[in-house]
Design a protein around this motif. Structure first.
Motif, short mmCIF file in Angstrom:
data_model
loop_
_atom_site.label_atom_id
_atom_site.label_comp_id
_atom_site.label_asym_id
_atom_site.label_seq_id
_atom_site.Cartn_x
_atom_site.Cartn_y
_atom_site.Cartn_z
N GLY A 180 0.80 -1.21 0.00
CA GLY A 180 0.00 0.00 0.00
C GLY A 180 0.84 1.27 0.00
O GLY A 180 0.59 2.19 -0.78
N ASN A 198 2.66 1.85 -3.20
CA ASN A 198 1.80 2.44 -4.22
C ASN A 198 1.83 3.97 -4.14
O ASN A 198 1.66 4.65 -5.13
CB ASN A 198 0.35 1.95 -4.05
N GLN A 243 -8.20 6.46 -3.14
CA GLN A 243 -7.50 5.86 -2.01
C GLN A 243 -8.42 5.81 -0.79
O GLN A 243 -8.46 4.81 -0.06
CB GLN A 243 -6.26 6.70 -1.68
N TYR A 267 -11.09 3.12 -1.35
CA TYR A 267 -10.48 1.80 -1.15
C TYR A 267 -10.35 1.49 0.34
O TYR A 267 -10.64 0.37 0.78
CB TYR A 267 -9.11 1.74 -1.83
N SER A 297 -12.15 -1.53 2.58
CA SER A 297 -11.27 -2.54 3.18
C SER A 297 -11.87 -3.21 4.41
O SER A 297 -11.32 -4.21 4.89
CB SER A 297 -9.92 -1.92 3.55
N SER A 308 -3.28 -4.98 -2.67
CA SER A 308 -2.23 -3.96 -2.71
C SER A 308 -1.08 -4.39 -3.61
O SER A 308 -0.43 -3.55 -4.25
CB SER A 308 -1.72 -3.66 -1.30
N TYR A 368 -4.94 3.05 -7.85
CA TYR A 368 -6.04 3.09 -6.89
C TYR A 368 -7.40 2.89 -7.53
O TYR A 368 -8.31 2.32 -6.92
CB TYR A 368 -6.00 4.39 -6.10
#
Length: 493
Positions: A241, A244, A357, A360, A364, A380, A411
């Motif tokens: 993560g 990224n 982001q 996401y 999660s 990820s 993302y």
């Protein structure tokens, strides 16, 4: 709605303190762009802070989320969980700090800063201390002490700013204009004082957290095994993560042929990326409030309704921020020095990257509440592959434009995949119709501005104001009636 109001209140406290703190920190960006000799020096700051962000995730190895999960379990002793997690993170961080000090010369050569191994030593110590500090800060969030959390964070930022102003502005003036002898100050050290200031502020906030640390009970070995079993998959998730978010700034110097040009371009990229901080602050504030909220709500009957509402209101207000900043980009460009403004065209894309982001992160919950944390690591990793491939393919030819596009595609892709998986393992009836309407509205208004904005600055600002007003009117009419506003709401009944 009581839970939503509490979440909103917590988000507001975290958000206001973060907005104020980030704004104060942001004032350092213009300072750096004018005081540092070139954008290449700011490129060094961007590169090393990207490394520290990655290392911070490694050194906390998912234990922050593990603390929330086990502290909220039925019959759990939160202080025992706190002590167990804190001891583990403190031990590994101390080992890391010692290794960095021993091998700083080698690391400095590898990163391309062979003449300044002390940069590496300072950043190693800072990230180790920060890793330990995340656990007491998590305990403050667990106790719903948002005010104390916010004050500590703001004090840390205030000390950092004060130290930067002292070393970068006051010391040169004292030495050159006032003739004061400063044996500790080297006017040629430049960017090094950015790291010195960070070290000072980190040590300061550590002293503030000591009373919280004393609340921790003795660690429990059996409990640690359980927490590690839950948290270690999150380490892979966290590494992928954060990579990224930072791999573009880490790899950037190696993807261009000329290191000097790469550092300069990276400095422009890093400064313009900072302009999008408002969206990042909003997303971070939402996360601080949302994570404890999620695990507490997992005990309630109407949890999925609350999760859907949280998603809806996050997207609505995140789009408002993204649209507002994109429409008024001409004003935000004034925050950086003229030599950096060439990179401002990436800001709208960065804003939407932060927005996805946040979506996401909201999604999660499906793998966190079903204890399928390995899926977070898988998603990820998929995002990381996309980020790497696009960066490697585009940066050599398109510089930081390729990096900005890589982050967005990353993302967007993992958000879509995560949504599909969430509906299989933890289905939530999100208000997709409303979300689609707001997305199309925001994108449509931005497209109108992009293609039809006049040359005159005054007319552009008037047009931006009118377009943003359209979004706000739709927001009030559909989902957020003005009568619900605090204080002034009574005038709209």
């Amino acid at each position: 709605m009581a839970e939503m109001k509490n979440l909103a209140r917590q988000t507001a406290v975290y958000g206001i303190s973060n907005i104020l703190g980030k704004f104060l920190n942001w004032l350092l960006v213009p300072l750096y762009t004018y005081i540092l000799t070139s954008s290449a020096e700011y490129g060094i700051v961007t590169n090393l802070y990207a490394w520290t962000a990655l290392l911070l995730v490694i050194l906390t190895y998912g234990m922050e989320t593990g603390f929330f999960r086990f502290a909220n379990k039925e019959g759990a002793d939160a202080q025992k969980v706190f002590g167990t997690v804190l001891t583990s993170v403190a031990t590994t961080s101390a080992i890391f700090a010692v290794l960095v000090m021993l091998f700083s010369d080698n690391v400095a050569v590898w990163l391309g800063y062979p003449t300044h191994p002390e940069y590496i030593t300072m950043m190693g110590i800072i990230v180790a201390i920060d890793a330990v500090g995340t656990i007491p800060f998590a305990y403050l969030r667990y106790e719903n002490k948002a005010g104390k959390f916010a004050i500590f964070k703001l004090l840390m930022i205030a000390v950092n700013i004060a130290a930067n102003l002292f070393f970068l502005i006051l010391c040169p003036k004292m030495k050159n204009d006032w003739g004061v002898d400063l044996p500790f100050y080297d006017e040629n050290y430049g960017v090094g004082y950015v790291f010195v200031s960070n070290l000072v502020s980190t040590l300061f906030v550590t002293l503030l957290l000591l009373p919280e640390v004393r609340k921790a009970k003795s660690p429990d070995a059996e409990l640690l095994k359980k927490i590690l079993g839950y948290s270690l998959p999150l380490l892979l998730l966290g590494i992928a993560g954060i990579m990224n978010q930072t791999i573009d700034k880490i790899l950037f110097p190696y993807l261009m042929n000329d290191r000097a040009i790469a550092d300069s371009e990276l400095g422009i990229y890093g400064a313009c990326f900072k302009v999008a901080m408002v969206m990042m602050v909003f997303t971070q504030a939402f996360r601080y409030a949302y994570e404890p909220f999620v695990f507490a709500q997992s005990k309630g009957e109407d949890k999925k309704v609350q999760y859907a509402l949280a998603m809806k209101y996050y997207v609505i207000f995140a789009l408002l921020i993204a649209l507002g900043m994109s429409l008024f980009i001409d004003l935000f460009a004034l925050l950086v020095s003229p030599s950096y403004r060439v990179g401002m065209t990436i800001v709208p894309l960065v804003l939407f990257t932060y927005l996805f982001q946040g979506i996401y992160f909201n999604l999660s919950i499906w793998y966190k509440l079903t204890d399928r944390t390995h899926w977070g690591a898988i998603l990820s990793t998929i995002g990381l592959v996309i980020t790497l491939v696009v960066n490697i393919a585009l940066v050599p030819g398109f510089s930081y434009y390729g990096s900005a596009l890589a982050s967005f595609l990353c993302y967007l892709s993992i958000t879509v995949i995560s949504y599909i998986m969430s509906q299989k393992y933890f289905p939530i009836d999100y208000d997709n119709k409303s979300l689609a309407i707001y997305f199309m509205l925001a994108l449509g208004l931005f497209a109108v501005f992009h293609f039809f904005a006049p040359e005159s600055m005054i007319l552009r600002l008037l047009m931006s104001t009118a377009l943003l007003a359209v979004y706000v009117v739709v927001l009030f009419k559909r989902d957020f009636p003005a009568s619900s506003l605090p204080v002034v709401g009574k005038y709209f009944r």
